[in-house]
Design a protein around this motif. Sequence first.
Motif, PDB file in Angstrom:
ATOM      1  N   LYS A 419       0.848  -1.198   0.000  1.00 44.20           N
ATOM      2  CA  LYS A 419       0.000   0.000   0.000  1.00 44.20           C
ATOM      3  C   LYS A 419       0.880   1.244   0.000  1.00 44.20           C
ATOM      4  O   LYS A 419       1.854   1.313   0.758  1.00 44.20           O
ATOM      5  N   PRO A 420       0.562   2.253  -0.815  1.00 43.84           N
ATOM      6  CA  PRO A 420       1.381   3.478  -0.831  1.00 43.84           C
ATOM      7  C   PRO A 420       1.195   4.282   0.451  1.00 43.84           C
ATOM      8  O   PRO A 420       0.085   4.435   0.944  1.00 43.84           O
ATOM      9  N   GLU A 421       2.306   4.772   0.983  1.00 46.15           N
ATOM     10  CA  GLU A 421       2.282   5.565   2.212  1.00 46.15           C
ATOM     11  C   GLU A 421       3.133   6.813   2.032  1.00 46.15           C
ATOM     12  O   GLU A 421       4.138   6.796   1.317  1.00 46.15           O
ATOM     13  N   GLY A 422       2.753   7.885   2.714  1.00 43.03           N
ATOM     14  CA  GLY A 422       3.534   9.126   2.674  1.00 43.03           C
ATOM     15  C   GLY A 422       3.346   9.883   1.375  1.00 43.03           C
ATOM     16  O   GLY A 422       2.550   9.519   0.496  1.00 43.03           O
ATOM     17  N   SER A 423       4.080  10.967   1.254  1.00 44.87           N
ATOM     18  CA  SER A 423       4.007  11.843   0.083  1.00 44.87           C
ATOM     19  C   SER A 423       5.429  12.277  -0.288  1.00 44.87           C
ATOM     20  O   SER A 423       6.208  12.694   0.575  1.00 44.87           O
ATOM     21  N   VAL A 424       5.751  12.165  -1.578  1.00 47.51           N
ATOM     22  CA  VAL A 424       7.085  12.555  -2.049  1.00 47.51           C
ATOM     23  C   VAL A 424       7.276  14.065  -1.915  1.00 47.51           C
ATOM     24  O   VAL A 424       8.352  14.554  -1.556  1.00 47.51           O
TER      25      VAL A 424
END
Length: 464
Positions: A419-424
């Motif tokens: 699952k994608p987490e955080g923000s670039v």
Amino acid sequence: MAAARKHRRVAGSQPGFISLKGSADTSNLARRKRVNKNKKKNWNKYSDIQDVEEFLDDVRLQERTTGGLIADKPDDSLFFLDIGAAKRKESFPASGDEGEKNKKKNKRPLKVDLLLQSNSHIPAPKNILIHQQPNAKKLRRKKELAENLAAKGVVPRRQRLLELRKEAYTAGIPVRERPVANNNPERAFYDLWKDNPLQTADDFYLEQTKKKLVKRPEKLNEKPSELPAIEVIAPGGSYNPDFFSHQALLQEAHEVEVKKLKAEERLEKQLAVNRQELATEETTFKEQIQGLLDEDEEGEDMTEEMTEDVEDTGVVPSAQQEKKTEKQRKKEKADKIKEQQKVAERKVTSKRQQLFQLRSIQSELKKREQRTCLRQSQRKARQLARKTQPHRLGRLKFQTPDLEVQLSDELAGSLRRLKPEGSVLMDRFRSFQKRNMIEPRERAKFKRKYKLKYVEKRAFKAVT
């Protein structure tokens, strides 16, 4: 009745207005009450503006459905010429035309997309937060000032200095080199008739006329932080980490949370109320009777305390100090001279003894040097550590973000289930703050100038 007819006549006589509804029947209207309209409180109470509201609702309906008033539309967009049903020619498509027919079908939009499309011809309201820009007034003022100076032909100082630096570079003159004095016999010769003559003015003249280039500070050549631009996360942060590395990362996150809990408990202890300092009945009573006693009684108490102190000590303070005699003064002077001689003798003896303490003094000096070397090394270590830490650049302090850790049962095990987490974007923004390139900041608060006005639409009004 006359007022209602007048309003309806004014609404109907608007130029270019065509109502979508039929004309209302005004024969069954009730008789209106006669009220004195010289008073302001009766204006809104007894004024009939229903026909005006219907007119405005009809105008909004026309703008929503047709994009404007129907009276302003050309006749071609409202009417068409009926010439009868055209006979459809029976034609059998060839085998090659079937592919083109399928392509046309594929280009048609889906029914779901057609249902979701907006029917209103009025554009959506503008989102203020998207177009909001911090310090917009200041930037706009700077831009206007730059445009006015450019219109007058004034070149900004930064651009002027840049042009001077370019000219010096093309001429082969180092920027930081001082010009040679005119009375120096070893100065280089130059051609008087060249386009770019050599500058022979002194430093003070160049500084005052803003023609001398500003020396670049050495600190600008240093990096604000020794941290790398992209920090590699620990091995335990992988999507399929090793057991021991994952446990080490969990232990690190656990220690961070324990520190936060200890800080909260320490704050609670500091803010806790001490039960011993709470007010009792005796302290409240003393506080209430303060200032109620007579001043005479307080004065008597003070005199009694003074007499008791005198009786205890047995010494009465003298009113005036007695004057010293000549003999006493001479004795004091002789004692003072003797004391000074003793101090001088002690200094001489200590210096003589130091000759026999050279080894101990030498060892003490070595220890002092070791201590200074240790302090210097510690100071350098602190300076190096400070280079990798965020500094306080503004009113806000940099807060280290929490570690992004997944528990053992949350590990995906494969990239497909990850699952994608955080923000670039947020990660880069915090990296700039951590490396002292920008100060920690928060979003500017938008304050609305006017309050929101809620309007009940006609469609909702009809349902309720």
